[in-house]
Structures are given as C-alpha cells and as structure tokens.
Design a protein around this motif. Structure first.
Motif, PDB file in Angstrom:
ATOM      1  N   GLY A 168       0.729  -1.315  -0.052  1.00  0.00           N
ATOM      2  CA  GLY A 168       0.192  -0.157  -0.139  1.00  0.00           C
ATOM      3  C   GLY A 168       0.857   1.327  -0.003  1.00  0.00           C
ATOM      4  N   LYS A 169       0.160   2.515  -0.014  1.00  0.00           N
ATOM      5  CA  LYS A 169       0.989   3.739  -0.106  1.00  0.00           C
ATOM      6  C   LYS A 169       1.901   3.753   1.362  1.00  0.00           C
ATOM      7  CE  LYS A 169      -2.381   6.423  -2.849  1.00  0.00           C
ATOM      8  NZ  LYS A 169      -3.055   7.461  -2.912  1.00  0.00           N
ATOM      9  N   ASP A 170       1.532   3.238   2.221  1.00  0.00           N
ATOM     10  CA  ASP A 170       2.353   3.525   3.521  1.00  0.00           C
ATOM     11  C   ASP A 170       3.518   2.654   3.512  1.00  0.00           C
ATOM     12  OD1 ASP A 170       0.642   1.033   3.347  1.00  0.00           O
ATOM     13  OD2 ASP A 170       0.436   0.935   5.483  1.00  0.00           O
ATOM     14  N   SER A 182       3.892  12.387   0.806  1.00  0.00           N
ATOM     15  CA  SER A 182       2.565  12.251   1.192  1.00  0.00           C
ATOM     16  C   SER A 182       1.634  11.353   0.436  1.00  0.00           C
ATOM     17  CB  SER A 182       1.906  13.770   1.060  1.00  0.00           C
ATOM     18  OG  SER A 182       1.404  13.903  -0.440  1.00  0.00           O
ATOM     19  N   GLU A 183       0.984  10.778   0.835  1.00  0.00           N
ATOM     20  CA  GLU A 183      -0.043   9.739   0.021  1.00  0.00           C
ATOM     21  C   GLU A 183      -0.603  10.218  -1.388  1.00  0.00           C
ATOM     22  OE1 GLU A 183      -3.176   7.756   2.408  1.00  0.00           O
ATOM     23  OE2 GLU A 183      -1.686   7.099   3.690  1.00  0.00           O
ATOM     24  N   HIS A 187       0.838   6.945  -6.342  1.00  0.00           N
ATOM     25  CA  HIS A 187      -0.124   6.353  -7.372  1.00  0.00           C
ATOM     26  C   HIS A 187      -0.006   4.969  -7.668  1.00  0.00           C
ATOM     27  CE1 HIS A 187      -1.138  10.903  -8.010  1.00  0.00           C
ATOM     28  NE2 HIS A 187       0.465  10.849  -8.017  1.00  0.00           N
ATOM     29  N   ILE A 188      -0.774   4.139  -7.118  1.00  0.00           N
ATOM     30  CA  ILE A 188      -0.670   2.757  -7.449  1.00  0.00           C
ATOM     31  C   ILE A 188      -1.226   2.266  -8.542  1.00  0.00           C
ATOM     32  CG2 ILE A 188      -1.058   0.475  -6.517  1.00  0.00           C
ATOM     33  CD1 ILE A 188      -0.754   1.137  -3.666  1.00  0.00           C
ATOM     34  N   VAL A 189      -0.722   1.844  -9.565  1.00  0.00           N
ATOM     35  CA  VAL A 189      -1.384   1.245 -11.040  1.00  0.00           C
ATOM     36  C   VAL A 189      -2.038   0.180 -10.878  1.00  0.00           C
ATOM     37  CG1 VAL A 189      -0.946   0.744 -13.390  1.00  0.00           C
ATOM     38  CG2 VAL A 189       0.671   2.496 -12.015  1.00  0.00           C
ATOM     39  N   GLU A 199       3.021  -2.264 -10.031  1.00  0.00           N
ATOM     40  CA  GLU A 199       3.491  -0.874 -10.463  1.00  0.00           C
ATOM     41  C   GLU A 199       3.123   0.067  -9.706  1.00  0.00           C
ATOM     42  OE1 GLU A 199       4.045  -0.020 -14.439  1.00  0.00           O
ATOM     43  OE2 GLU A 199       5.366  -1.812 -14.995  1.00  0.00           O
ATOM     44  N   ALA A 200       3.883   1.268  -9.675  1.00  0.00           N
ATOM     45  CA  ALA A 200       3.406   2.379  -9.018  1.00  0.00           C
ATOM     46  C   ALA A 200       4.192   3.580  -9.598  1.00  0.00           C
ATOM     47  CB  ALA A 200       3.429   2.322  -7.364  1.00  0.00           C
ATOM     48  N   PHE A 201       3.942   5.004  -9.330  1.00  0.00           N
ATOM     49  CA  PHE A 201       4.377   6.112  -9.578  1.00  0.00           C
ATOM     50  C   PHE A 201       4.474   7.060  -8.411  1.00  0.00           C
ATOM     51  CE2 PHE A 201       3.083   4.695 -13.863  1.00  0.00           C
ATOM     52  CZ  PHE A 201       4.207   4.888 -14.489  1.00  0.00           C
TER      53      PHE A 201
END
Length: 244
Positions: A168-170, A182-183, A187-189, A199-201
């Motif tokens: 997750g973002k955390d 910050s959250e 961006h989680i794809v 993947e994420a950005f």
C-alpha cells in the motif's frame, strides 16, 4: 521485511480481503461449522511454473480470484519453477485447487494446498537468498533496463516495478523514508480488473530528490526487490488512466 507483509504475519486471518469474485459461485457452509475453528490461511503452492512467469501470468491463471500476494521461489539466485499465491479469502483456496494441472503457456502447473508456516518459511528463504545473490543476475532484462535508466532525464517522478500486490501507500512511504512524501504523491497502478498491477508512480518534491531516490533501485520491499525508473507526467497519467 516490509510493513504490509509484517502486519500480515502479525494479524493472521484478520488480513483477509473481500469475499470471492462474482465469477465464482459457492454455497456457504452453515454458521455452526465455523464454531471454534480458526480460519485457515488462504495460500496455495504451485510447481512447474514457466521460467519466464510473471505476476500478471499468475493473476490471469487464477482469473476471478482475489490475489493478495505472489511469491516466486529462488535457489542460489535462480527461479525454481515454484511459487506461492496468497488469496483474499479462505474459500477461494478450493477454487484455486481446481486449476491443478491446467496449462500456463505450454506447461501444466500443479497446485497444492499450503500452510501459513510454509509460506513464511519461503519468504525468509527468499530474503536470505537475495542477500547472497546479485539480483542483477536474476532479471533477464536487467541490462536493457539499466541502459534505459542511465540517460533518462529526471522530472521528479519515479516508476516502481515489482511491488507486492499487497503493498500500500504506507509501504512505499516507508520504502522511501529518507524523503518527505505524502499519500497524494503516490499512485498505485491498477490493472483492467481494478487490482494492483505491481507498479506505482511516486512524485518527489523535485528532480534532485527523485535522482537521489534511485539509490533504492533493486532494494527489497518484503521479499521483492523493487526496480526504479525515471518517469515523466505523461507516462504516469497514461498508466493511471488505463487502470480506471
């Protein structure tokens, strides 16, 4: 070990996600059958996987089931053809077992019921193997990926590849704990089914920070090593929009 997977270990059955997808139908057992019976950990073991198998292949193989995590087993830095798949709900294990000896590509794959301890032991072994093996030797496209990274101009955005599906973002914030994030900057794809794609950005405060963050390239989050690539707003927006 990553924070998400650690919570998974600590919380046990409380980690389970949503009920099985609509493409599978089942009749729930009567409530009294659950009395004094702890929920089993929803994990299966696979054997005979293609050596170019990816997480996306696993998601497609178990189409319709909720995939929480995929773990590929290595020995001395080489993929063994075995893996584990953690599902979102205990009853989904029975549906996963129906895929036993069905084909993935040109190979038939064996699917076995597994246990929490077996999965955790495999995680520990992967972490230990990663410490003594060079991850650069394990990635078939490592050279071309590295070549693509060197001349890239930094815009303050990095693309992450190889994330656990449960991340997750955390977890990403913890991975980049040396930077202020910050959250909203993460961006989680998602794939076409609305599930994490691996993947994420991440948007950093400036190009200098994103360039410095490349020092985390191929470092581990949980049992996975994460690849980092300089990116740009158009690529990020396109990836995010495809998952909507």
């Amino acid at each position: 070990m990553g924070a998400k997977r650690q919570r998974m270990i600590d919380q046990g059955p409380l980690f389970y996600g949503h009920s099985p997808g609509s493409s599978f139908m089942y009749t729930a057992p009567p409530p009294h059958s659950y009395v004094s019976q702890p929920s089993p950990f929803p994990v299966v073991r696979l054997r005979g996987l293609p050596f170019d198998c990816t997480e996306a292949d696993m998601v497609e193989f178990f189409h319709g089931l909720d995939i929480v995590d995929v773990l590929f087993v290595h020995r001395n830095g080489k993929f063994t053809g075995e893996g584990f798949c953690v599902l979102g709900y205990p009853l989904q294990v029975d549906f996963a077992l129906q895929k036993n000896r069905q084909n993935m590509g040109r190979r038939y794959v064996e699917v076995f019921r597994s246990k929490r301890q077996e999965y955790y032991r495999a995680i520990a072994n992967e972490v230990a193997d990663a410490r003594v093996s060079s991850p650069r030797r394990n990635a078939p496209r490592a050279k071309s990926s590295d070549e693509a990274k060197e001349p890239a101009e930094h815009t303050g955005i990095l693309r992450l590849r190889g994330l656990p599906f449960s991340a997750g973002k955390d977890d990403i914030i913890e991975f980049f704990k040396d930077f202020v994030l910050s959250e909203d900057a993460i961006h989680i794809v998602l794939n076409s089914e609305g599930r994490p794609s691996g993947e994420a950005f991440v948007e950093f405060a400036n190009a200098e920070d994103s360039k410095a963050a490349m020092a985390k390239d191929r470092m581990t989050l949980g049992s996975r090593y994460i690849e980092l690539f300089p990116s740009f707003p158009e690529e990020m927006d396109d990836a995010i929009s495809r998952g909507r």
